[in-house]
Design a protein around this motif. Structure first.
Motif, PDB file in Angstrom:
ATOM      1  N   SER A   4       0.800  -1.057  -0.116  1.00 26.61           N
ATOM      2  CA  SER A   4      -0.112   0.173   0.044  1.00 26.61           C
ATOM      3  C   SER A   4       0.876   1.334   0.120  1.00 26.61           C
ATOM      4  O   SER A   4       1.927   1.297   0.723  1.00 26.61           O
ATOM      5  N   VAL A   5       0.565   2.124  -0.850  1.00 21.93           N
ATOM      6  CA  VAL A   5       1.350   3.269  -1.308  1.00 21.93           C
ATOM      7  C   VAL A   5       0.741   4.561  -0.661  1.00 21.93           C
ATOM      8  O   VAL A   5      -0.383   4.799  -1.177  1.00 21.93           O
ATOM      9  N   SER A   6       1.188   5.280   0.349  1.00 23.50           N
ATOM     10  CA  SER A   6       0.417   6.544   0.963  1.00 23.50           C
ATOM     11  C   SER A   6       1.204   7.687   0.890  1.00 23.50           C
ATOM     12  O   SER A   6       2.123   7.919   1.835  1.00 23.50           O
ATOM     13  N   PRO A   7       0.937   8.356  -0.099  1.00 21.87           N
ATOM     14  CA  PRO A   7       1.699   9.746  -0.173  1.00 21.87           C
ATOM     15  C   PRO A   7       1.052  11.021   0.802  1.00 21.87           C
ATOM     16  O   PRO A   7      -0.409  10.771   0.711  1.00 21.87           O
ATOM     17  N   LEU A   8       1.689  11.653   1.327  1.00 17.59           N
ATOM     18  CA  LEU A   8       1.332  12.809   1.991  1.00 17.59           C
ATOM     19  C   LEU A   8       2.015  13.938   1.587  1.00 17.59           C
ATOM     20  O   LEU A   8       3.203  13.976   1.656  1.00 17.59           O
ATOM     21  N   ILE A   9       1.347  15.185   1.225  1.00 13.10           N
ATOM     22  CA  ILE A   9       1.855  16.125   0.755  1.00 13.10           C
ATOM     23  C   ILE A   9       1.635  17.076   1.853  1.00 13.10           C
ATOM     24  O   ILE A   9       0.750  17.842   2.335  1.00 13.10           O
TER      25      ILE A   9
END
Length: 132
Positions: free
Chosen positions: A108-113
């Motif tokens: 699972s890939v979870s980006p946070l900007i």
């Protein structure tokens, strides 16, 4: 004053060391990029997940280069460039997505900007898939 500057530098170094210790003790793989898409930080779990050497992470490589290092885990992808572009768009737009590597590792890939345009990507191994 010089002593104030030295004290500030010491506090900054302490904070940076604490941040790295925190990252290295996370189970999930984490990588952080600046607003210019250049690597700023990562943890050991990230290196292990993608079988990377410390040397590849030097000189602040850009997101594009970092994702290219993952290619060997996706030999079953017919159009690597489109696949990579899709990953980059999801990351830079802050959309979560899943990856299934050739070795059946489901991630699972979870980006946070962040407010300044920098971003952090967390890779969580969900499970290894049984056979194909």
């Amino acid at each position: 004053d010089v002593s104030d500057r030295l004290a500030t530098m010491r506090r900054l170094n302490d904070l940076t060391a604490m941040q790295q210790t925190l990252l290295d003790n996370l189970i999930d793989s984490v990588i952080i990029f600046g607003a210019n898409q250049r690597l700023k930080s990562y943890n050991r779990a990230y290196l292990k997940l993608w079988s990377l050497d410390f040397d590849k992470m030097q000189d602040e490589p850009k997101l594009d280069k970092i994702i290219s290092y993952q290619k060997l885990f996706f030999s079953n992808v017919d159009d690597w460039n489109s696949f990579k572009q899709s990953m980059m768009e999801n990351i830079t737009e802050g959309r979560k997505f899943d990856l299934l590597r050739d070795d059946n590792v489901n991630i699972s890939v979870s980006p946070l900007i962040f407010y300044d345009g920098s971003f952090m990507i967390t890779y969580t191994v969900k499970t290894a898939q049984k056979g194909k």
